[in-house]
Design an enzyme around this catalytic site. Structure first.
Site, mmCIF file in Angstrom:
data_model
loop_
_atom_site.group_PDB
_atom_site.id
_atom_site.type_symbol
_atom_site.label_atom_id
_atom_site.label_comp_id
_atom_site.label_asym_id
_atom_site.label_seq_id
_atom_site.Cartn_x
_atom_site.Cartn_y
_atom_site.Cartn_z
ATOM 1 N N CYS A 13 0.843 -1.082 -0.104
ATOM 2 C CA CYS A 13 0.012 -0.055 -0.140
ATOM 3 C C CYS A 13 0.982 1.280 -0.129
ATOM 4 C CB CYS A 13 -1.169 -0.182 0.984
ATOM 5 S SG CYS A 13 -0.186 0.084 3.005
ATOM 6 N N ARG A 19 -3.368 -0.729 5.480
ATOM 7 C CA ARG A 19 -3.830 -1.942 4.543
ATOM 8 C C ARG A 19 -2.864 -3.068 4.450
ATOM 9 N NH1 ARG A 19 -5.066 2.332 -0.258
ATOM 10 N NH2 ARG A 19 -3.315 3.168 0.652
ATOM 11 N N ASP A 131 -7.878 3.716 1.158
ATOM 12 C CA ASP A 131 -6.813 4.300 2.202
ATOM 13 C C ASP A 131 -7.989 4.656 3.491
ATOM 14 O OD1 ASP A 131 -5.177 5.644 3.745
ATOM 15 O OD2 ASP A 131 -4.426 6.752 1.886
#
Ligand code: 4NP
Length: 161
Positions: A13, A19, A131
């Site tokens: 990420c 994440r 996000d």
């Protein structure tokens, strides 16, 4: 998937604190549940190096812990040699994939890059893992919901290779 060779998956990420360490934790549990330890290895990294050396974001750790995931990955930035070391490199969203394709040193390396969003099956509203950094609790729960679904589908595909 060959029985002799370990299959190595890199979750990616932006910051490697929300994440991708969560994806790593979800996949590591699935690997253990399916008896695949030693056959499938998982790591994570970020395209941005500003959080390198940090544990996952405390909010991500807290939400993950409620589902039994103990996230202890130490953040690091993606490096060119990751494209040699890993068999599959999984970006969480289109921006991650774009950055990975830019970093990939060869055409073969580019072929290893996929997007986690393509493995989401249950939530028709999302084709990427959003996000959560500037979001509230729902953002972190959504990430975990999407990842628990997508990582299971991703592992099915890896096993079928
Ligand atoms: P991640 O979340 O990419 O899921 O780890 C973020 C972490 C940090 C930042 C953005 C997103 N940041 O801007 O520092």
């Amino acid at each position: 998937m060959s029985r002799e060779k370990r299959y190595r998956l890199l979750m990616v990420c932006l910051g490697n604190i929300c994440r991708s360490p969560a994806a790593q934790g979800v996949l590591e549990r699935l690997v253990a549940e399916r008896g695949l330890e030693g056959m499938v290895e998982v790591d994570s990294a970020g395209t941005y190096g500003g959080h390198s050396g940090q544990l996952p974001d405390p909010r991500m750790r807290r939400h993950a812990a409620r589902r039994g995931y103990d996230l202890r990955h130490v953040a690091r930035q993606v490096k060119a040699w990751d494209f040699d070391d890993f068999d599959l490199i999984v970006g969480m969203d289109a921006g991650n994939v774009r950055d990975l394709l830019r970093l990939a040193p060869t055409a073969e390396a580019r072929r290893k890059v996929v997007m986690m969003g393509d493995y989401i099956g249950k939530n028709a509203h999302y084709d990427y893992v959003p996000d959560p950094y500037y979001e509230g609790s729902e953002g972190f729960e959504l990430v975990l919901d999407l990842l628990e679904d997508a990582c299971s589908n991703l592992l099915d595909e890896v096993l079928a290779r």
